[in-house]
Design a protein around this motif. Structure first.
Motif, mmCIF file in Angstrom:
data_model
loop_
_atom_site.group_PDB
_atom_site.id
_atom_site.type_symbol
_atom_site.label_atom_id
_atom_site.label_comp_id
_atom_site.label_asym_id
_atom_site.label_seq_id
_atom_site.Cartn_x
_atom_site.Cartn_y
_atom_site.Cartn_z
ATOM 1 N N GLU A 357 0.835 -1.207 0.000
ATOM 2 C CA GLU A 357 0.000 0.000 0.000
ATOM 3 C C GLU A 357 0.875 1.265 0.000
ATOM 4 O O GLU A 357 0.656 2.197 -0.784
ATOM 5 C CB GLU A 357 -0.825 -0.026 1.296
ATOM 6 N N GLU A 360 2.627 1.770 -3.347
ATOM 7 C CA GLU A 360 1.769 2.344 -4.401
ATOM 8 C C GLU A 360 1.681 3.854 -4.268
ATOM 9 O O GLU A 360 1.774 4.586 -5.240
ATOM 10 C CB GLU A 360 0.380 1.709 -4.363
ATOM 11 N N ARG A 361 1.554 4.312 -3.038
ATOM 12 C CA ARG A 361 1.461 5.777 -2.827
ATOM 13 C C ARG A 361 2.759 6.467 -3.205
ATOM 14 O O ARG A 361 2.771 7.532 -3.807
ATOM 15 C CB ARG A 361 1.110 6.079 -1.365
ATOM 16 N N VAL A 363 5.079 5.385 -5.322
ATOM 17 C CA VAL A 363 5.313 5.342 -6.775
ATOM 18 C C VAL A 363 4.474 6.416 -7.465
ATOM 19 O O VAL A 363 4.943 7.111 -8.373
ATOM 20 C CB VAL A 363 4.997 3.932 -7.333
ATOM 21 N N GLU A 364 3.239 6.551 -7.001
ATOM 22 C CA GLU A 364 2.372 7.569 -7.607
ATOM 23 C C GLU A 364 2.999 8.964 -7.482
ATOM 24 O O GLU A 364 3.049 9.732 -8.441
ATOM 25 C CB GLU A 364 1.026 7.532 -6.897
ATOM 26 N N LEU A 365 3.525 9.231 -6.281
ATOM 27 C CA LEU A 365 4.132 10.548 -6.055
ATOM 28 C C LEU A 365 5.409 10.724 -6.885
ATOM 29 O O LEU A 365 5.582 11.746 -7.562
ATOM 30 C CB LEU A 365 4.443 10.737 -4.558
ATOM 31 N N THR A 366 6.308 9.734 -6.846
ATOM 32 C CA THR A 366 7.585 9.891 -7.567
ATOM 33 C C THR A 366 7.331 10.026 -9.065
ATOM 34 O O THR A 366 7.984 10.819 -9.738
ATOM 35 C CB THR A 366 8.561 8.717 -7.298
ATOM 36 N N GLN A 367 6.343 9.268 -9.576
ATOM 37 C CA GLN A 367 6.069 9.360 -11.021
ATOM 38 C C GLN A 367 5.485 10.707 -11.398
ATOM 39 O O GLN A 367 5.814 11.271 -12.435
ATOM 40 C CB GLN A 367 5.131 8.235 -11.466
ATOM 41 N N SER A 368 4.615 11.229 -10.561
ATOM 42 C CA SER A 368 4.010 12.510 -10.934
ATOM 43 C C SER A 368 5.057 13.623 -10.893
ATOM 44 O O SER A 368 5.054 14.514 -11.750
ATOM 45 C CB SER A 368 2.768 12.826 -10.104
ATOM 46 N N LYS A 371 7.277 13.207 -13.972
ATOM 47 C CA LYS A 371 6.571 13.640 -15.185
ATOM 48 C C LYS A 371 6.605 15.169 -15.295
ATOM 49 O O LYS A 371 6.929 15.730 -16.345
ATOM 50 C CB LYS A 371 5.128 13.135 -15.152
ATOM 51 N N SER A 428 6.852 10.261 -17.687
ATOM 52 C CA SER A 428 7.627 10.314 -16.435
ATOM 53 C C SER A 428 9.034 9.758 -16.633
ATOM 54 O O SER A 428 9.929 10.041 -15.838
ATOM 55 C CB SER A 428 6.906 9.558 -15.318
#
Ligand code: 5AD
Ligand code: SF4
Length: 454
Positions: A357, A360-361, A363-368, A371, A428
């Motif tokens: 969990e 996932e949070r 990865v979402e932050l690092t990818q955004s 990008k 990204s």
């Protein structure tokens, strides 16, 4: 002619070591086979940093064993960090393995296999009698880029990490040997080098009292080598990122504006339990200093989620540091207990679902962030070292910017050349663009300086 095939797991140091394993096998008279199925000598250069590479290896060795049953003359060799961690146990776990060797014992592969690669022996492990893989013959996988080993081993004692126990204490290569290699590489057409060490910027400390030097001085000496246009290095430890290295990065035109700076956690409490020897504030201060002193620098990082005892509040601190530093790229890992490390026996291991969990949070932050950072390059001209055709679209070329971002672009150019590319779109992880020349855009090209805005 007997043929070999090498499968590589793990980090850049292993990619480097595999080039030496190949060079050594070629010196014995073996040719390279396109697949391990077709090879007479099948080598696995292994990693054991997390559990995943161990499991992957098991699948590969299962296939190799099946193919050995069809052709019993096949030799199966297992090298690298997993071999060193398991030592003789490896032969019980995988009875079809003929030869095994640790990362410091690659040179012995030649003694065992003998001319033509037909002889067979058992294992060679241990860290007392290590040798630099860099001293072995090299089979360069890439024409214009090369790995250069500056040290082996690591003196840190991070509580999660298996590396010190499989690669031993840090030993630096002598500067004369490193520079001789870099000069030779330049003479063969290499334009970009990546200096490699488990803790690259503590290089030189163990050369005292014979030689008084440090990593910044090595960067400056490499920068002087004619023909070397780009210098990268990996991985530095934040605790050893000192002023001379920052100054060398700021002043040497060939040293790229890119730093991989492992954070591991944004919580000072967790960093202490990890024995990283820096805290959150010190890391943030260093990141700001690097951004101040090295204009346009790209910062990458490694982060572990779910270290034993990591609370929700600790994890939120990691997210906050990631947002504050704004990493251009990040490798994120779920904590994996390694047998023999202190963290593996710590209380309050984090449940698997919670680790996933958090991952996932994160990865979402690092990818955004990555990008947004890449999108900010749209409209700029970037200097790109051409590597060859794009992997996804053969009509396009592929290369990397000084900040180490992959670019796919339209236009023609020979591999190994530096070209200017106008950036038109971004994800990204990659940029897209088109080559610009004085003809099609009125832009003067051919400079090897830093990229600027159109
Ligand atoms: N579990 C998860 N990740 C790890 N790393 C090292 N050891 C472990 C482990 N036991 C990560 C660190 C390091 C990168 C190469 O691998 O982030 O920087
Ligand atoms: Fe894997 Fe670490 Fe060995 Fe590299 S040094 S191959 S990451 S265990």
């Amino acid at each position: 002619m007997r043929r070999y095939h090498v499968t590589t797991f793990g980090c850049q140091m292993n990619a480097h070591d595999s080039e030496r394993i190949k060079g050594l096998l070629e010196d014995l008279g073996l040719g390279e086979a396109p697949t391990s199925e077709e090879a007479d000598v099948v080598v696995f250069n292994t990693c054991t940093i997390r559990e995943k590479p161990d499991t992957k290896l098991a699948a590969y060795l299962g296939e190799a064993a099946a193919s050995k049953r069809r052709d019993p003359s096949k030799v199966i060799a297992v090298g690298g960090c997993y071999a060193e961690a398991q030592q003789e146990r490896l032969f019980n776990l995988y009875p079809d393995v003929d030869v095994a060797f640790g990362p410091g014992s690659i040179a012995h592969l030649g003694d065992w296999l003998g001319a033509g690669g037909v002889g067979v022996a058992r294992g060679r492990f241990g860290l007392d009698d290590r040798a630099f893989a860099a001293e072995l013959p090299q089979h360069g996988e890439r024409t214009h880029q090369a790995w250069v080993q500056v040290s082996m081993g690591c003196n840190s004692t991070c509580s999660y990490c298996i590396v010190p126990s499989v690669r031993g204490r840090e030993q630096s290569r002598r500067p004369g040997d490193i520079l001789a290699e870099v000069t030779n590489l330049a003479a063969t057409g290499v334009r970009e080098i990546t200096l490699l060490g488990q803790n690259v910027n503590s290089w030189g400390r163990d050369l005292l009292p014979d030689i008084h030097t440090e990593f910044g001085e090595l960067l400056r000496a490499c920068d002087e080598v004619d023909g070397i246009e780009r210098i990268r290095f990996t991985s530095p430890h934040p605790k050893d990122f000192r002023e001379p290295v920052i100054a060398a990065m700021a002043e040497c035109s060939a040293v790229c504006e890119q730093i991989h700076l492992p954070l591991q956690s944004g919580s000072s409490r967790v960093l202490k339990a990890m024995r990283r020897t820096y805290d959150r504030d010190r890391y943030i201060a260093l990141a700001h200093k690097l951004r101040d002193r090295i204009p346009d620098v790209a910062l990458g990082t490694d982060i572990i989620v779910g270290f034993p005892g990591e609370t929700d509040a600790d994890f939120e601190e990691t997210l906050a540091v990631v947002a504050e530093v704004g990493f251009e790229s990040a490798f994120t890992f779920v904590y994996s207990p390694r047998s023999g490390t202190d963290a593996a026996v710590m209380d309050d291991q984090v449940p698997h679902e919670l680790k996933i969990e958090r991952m996932e949070r994160l990865v979402e932050l690092t990818q955004s962030i990555a990008k947004a950072k890449n999108e900010a390059r749209i409209g700029r001209i970037e200097e790109v070292l051409v590597e060859g055709p794009s992997r996804t679209d053969e009509t396009q070329l592929r290369g990397r910017t000084r900040r180490n971002t992959t670019v796919n672009f339209t236009g023609t150019a020979a591999s190994g050349t530096l070209v200017d590319v106008s950036i038109e779109s971004a994800t990204s992880t990659t940029l897209r663009g088109r080559r610009v020349t004085a003809d099609n855009d009125g832009v003067i090209t051919g400079t090897t300086g830093r990229s600027g805005r159109l």
